[in-house]
Design an enzyme around this catalytic site. Structure first.
Site: not given
Ligand SMILES: [Zn+2]
Length: 157
Positions: A118-120
């Site tokens: 997951i990455h923002i």
């Protein structure tokens, strides 16, 4: 056979895939314009997008190789949000953007390119940059080279 598709099974598959993960691979390297890691925190880190939407496109990720916000503990999520905030401050200082897109594409259906870690996204925006991107089509022409952007962001961090 039901257990094969339990969350634990998925976790196993994700662990197995870890070797092929570009983010986990970047963490193994020394920080610089090769791995594009700008900063490392306690539980999360900041990396430049190698295929930026606009100059200064950053991403904030947990060290934990996990696909979903629910996989992370609250301390990790909190630190990620602190890093997102700092990323926006640093980018504002360097590029004076007129706005930001900050968000997560969770899952392939939502458009995640690398869904297993997951990455923002933190994407600085300017009025008219979409028109510019449309004009150049698929070719991502950026006003600044990736290495130059990396050096400026790293220095300002
Ligand atoms: Zn990973």
């Amino acid at each position: 056979m039901k257990h094969l598709w339990s969350p634990w099974r998925m976790r196993y598959i994700n662990e197995f895939k870890k070797d092929g993960c570009v983010f986990c691979a970047a963490l193994q390297q020394e920080d610089g314009s090769e791995n594009l890691i700008v900063a490392r925190g306690e539980r999360a880190f900041v990396i430049m997008n190698a295929y930026p939407y606009t100059s200064g496109h950053l991403m904030v990720l947990p060290y934990q190789h996990a696909p979903d916000l629910s996989d992370l503990d609250s301390e990790t999520r909190a630190e990620m949000f602190e890093l997102v905030t700092k990323a926006s401050q640093v980018l504002r200082e360097i590029y004076s953007p007129e706005g930001f897109n900050i968000g997560i594409n969770m899952g392939e259906a939502a458009g995640a390119g690398i869904e297993e870690h997951i990455h923002i996204h933190v994407v600085p925006r300017w009025m008219g940059d979409t028109n510019f991107m449309t004009a150049v089509g698929q070719t991502r022409v950026l006003p600044e080279a990736l290495e130059e952007t990396f050096r400026r962001v790293k220095d300002a961090w």
